[in-house]
Design a protein around this motif. Structure first.
Motif, short mmCIF file in Angstrom:
data_model
loop_
_atom_site.label_atom_id
_atom_site.label_comp_id
_atom_site.label_asym_id
_atom_site.label_seq_id
_atom_site.Cartn_x
_atom_site.Cartn_y
_atom_site.Cartn_z
N ARG A 158 0.84 -1.21 0.00
CA ARG A 158 0.00 0.00 0.00
C ARG A 158 0.87 1.26 0.00
O ARG A 158 0.55 2.26 -0.64
N VAL A 194 -5.89 -5.42 -5.90
CA VAL A 194 -6.85 -4.36 -5.60
C VAL A 194 -6.18 -3.00 -5.55
O VAL A 194 -6.72 -2.00 -6.06
N LEU A 195 -4.99 -2.92 -4.98
CA LEU A 195 -4.28 -1.65 -4.92
C LEU A 195 -4.00 -1.11 -6.32
O LEU A 195 -4.18 0.09 -6.59
N GLN A 198 -7.27 0.06 -7.94
CA GLN A 198 -7.69 1.36 -7.41
C GLN A 198 -6.87 2.49 -8.00
O GLN A 198 -7.38 3.59 -8.24
N GLY A 199 -5.60 2.24 -8.23
CA GLY A 199 -4.72 3.28 -8.76
C GLY A 199 -4.89 3.53 -10.24
O GLY A 199 -4.61 4.64 -10.73
N PRO A 201 -7.88 2.82 -12.70
CA PRO A 201 -9.25 2.32 -12.88
C PRO A 201 -9.64 1.96 -14.30
O PRO A 201 -10.67 1.29 -14.49
N ALA A 222 -11.94 -7.43 -2.90
CA ALA A 222 -12.18 -6.58 -4.07
C ALA A 222 -13.60 -6.02 -4.04
O ALA A 222 -13.82 -4.84 -4.36
N ALA A 225 -13.90 -3.29 -1.55
CA ALA A 225 -13.20 -2.08 -2.00
C ALA A 225 -13.91 -1.41 -3.17
O ALA A 225 -13.51 -0.32 -3.59
N VAL A 227 -14.03 -2.51 -6.24
CA VAL A 227 -13.20 -2.63 -7.43
C VAL A 227 -13.83 -3.65 -8.38
O VAL A 227 -13.86 -4.85 -8.10
#
Length: 357
Positions: A158, A194-195, A198-199, A201, A222, A225, A227
């Motif tokens: 993260r 997932v990180l 998110q960064g 999309p 996921a 979050a 996502v």
């Protein structure tokens, strides 16, 4: 002891080594206290409050004061909490809170104690593996292993993955911003997947792992979050579906595989032209004599009971271990047909390596 000659023991050296061994034993006991403090919310109850009495802390955390008082003694003895003798109060400094109470901190450590807990639970399996040479599959370990490993790496990822590691790769961030296809091989609980989702999309991320329970957990993480462009499936590292991947990631997992060369060769075939492999591995120097540190000791221990054991369970064609080092990893990718391999970044815990075919 009969084989040790009279006078062979240096008393000063004996005392120094015994002091170190007792210190290590103390740290093991202390780990139990850290885990208990985390589970009961004791560190969080102390964070940012200033000095507290044991009774005040017990009230904040909803615990029995006598237990809390003894626990605080262990924390003071280990240097994890500050004691103010005049007021008979205890305080968690901002630095201690960053490590012990802030779950979003890149150095949050309490959950990592679940890993050695699982190693103790599985000691009999490790002893049997030593005696027989057989492997121990990842899925055969105590359940605390999976959440412990995920938590140990999640916060480090993260703090660095999107902001530092991906930008260190040549041209990868531009592709991700434009819309890329990414495979996260050995994704575990999917925190890394997932990180990245998110960064970036507009890109699509496919997480693959051989452990069905971890894949199910990744889907849940996921979903929580929000996502939608991350999907997960159970698949081996040399059999996952799809081609045309702009980026294929191996996060702290290649060394666990029974045939890392086959995994690298499959990645070479699955990559799009000009695609990149991102290989994140435990930090290690190439020679054993240069891997003498607390971090190396941690990784060698985990490698003995977890990484090598799983690789052997998968046939053990090449058992790299968690301290493989850059040179051995580069040779794997060279044999798999990659012509470019370099160290893009590093941390005290990880090597971030880039490979292109």
């Amino acid at each position: 002891m009969d084989s040790i000659q009279p006078g062979a023991i240096d008393p000063a050296k004996l005392d120094a080594f015994l002091t170190r061994a007792v210190g290590d034993l103390s740290a093991g006991y202390g780990g139990v206290m850290v885990s208990i403090g985390n589970r009961l919310g004791l560190y969080k109850a102390m964070a940012g409050t200033g000095p507290l009495s044991s009774r005040e802390l017990a009230g904040r955390a909803g615990c029995a004061e006598r237990y809390v008082r003894e626990w605080l003694g262990s924390q003071v003895a280990g240097g994890y909490v500050v004691y103010h003798a005049i007021s008979d109060t205890y305080e968690l400094t901002p630095e201690q809170a960053f490590v012990l109470a802030n779950e979003d901190s890149p150095v949050f450590i309490p959950n990592a104690w679940a890993v050695p807990a699982s190693m103790w639970f599985d000691e009999d399996k490790a002893v049997e593996a030593f005696r027989t040479g057989k492997g121990v599959p990842w899925g055969d370990h105590n359940g605390r292993l999976y959440c412990g490993v995920a938590a140990f790496y999640r916060n480090a990822y993260r703090g660095s993955l999107v902001s530092e590691w991906l930008p260190a790769l040549d041209g990868v961030v531009d592709k991700l911003r434009a819309g890329a296809l990414v495979a996260d091989v050995g994704c575990g609980y999917g925190h890394s997947t997932v990180l990245m989702a998110q960064g970036f999309p507009v890109s699509h991320f496919c997480g693959f792992d051989t452990h069905p329970e971890s894949v199910a957990e990744a889907r849940q993480i996921a979903a929580e979050a929000g996502v939608a462009q991350a999907t997960f499936a159970t698949a081996r590292a040399d059999e996952y579906p799809g081609t045309g991947y702009d980026l294929i990631c191996f996060f702290d997992c290649l060394h666990d595989m029974g045939d890392p060369l086959a995994a690298a060769a499959h990645a070479a075939k699955a990559l799009a032209p000009g695609g990149t492999v991102m290989l994140v591995e435990p930090f290690a120097n190439d020679r054993a004599e240069d891997n003498v540190s607390p971090v190396a000791r941690l990784y060698y221990a985990a490698s003995t009971t977890l990484c090598c054991a799983h690789a052997i369970s998968e046939g053990g064609r090449m058992v790299l271990g968690a301290q493989a080092g850059e040179a051995r990893l580069a040779e794997v990718f060279r044999k798999a047909g990659f012509t470019h391999f370099r160290r893009a970044a590093e941390t005290p815990f990880n090597l971030i390596l880039e490979a292109r075919a």
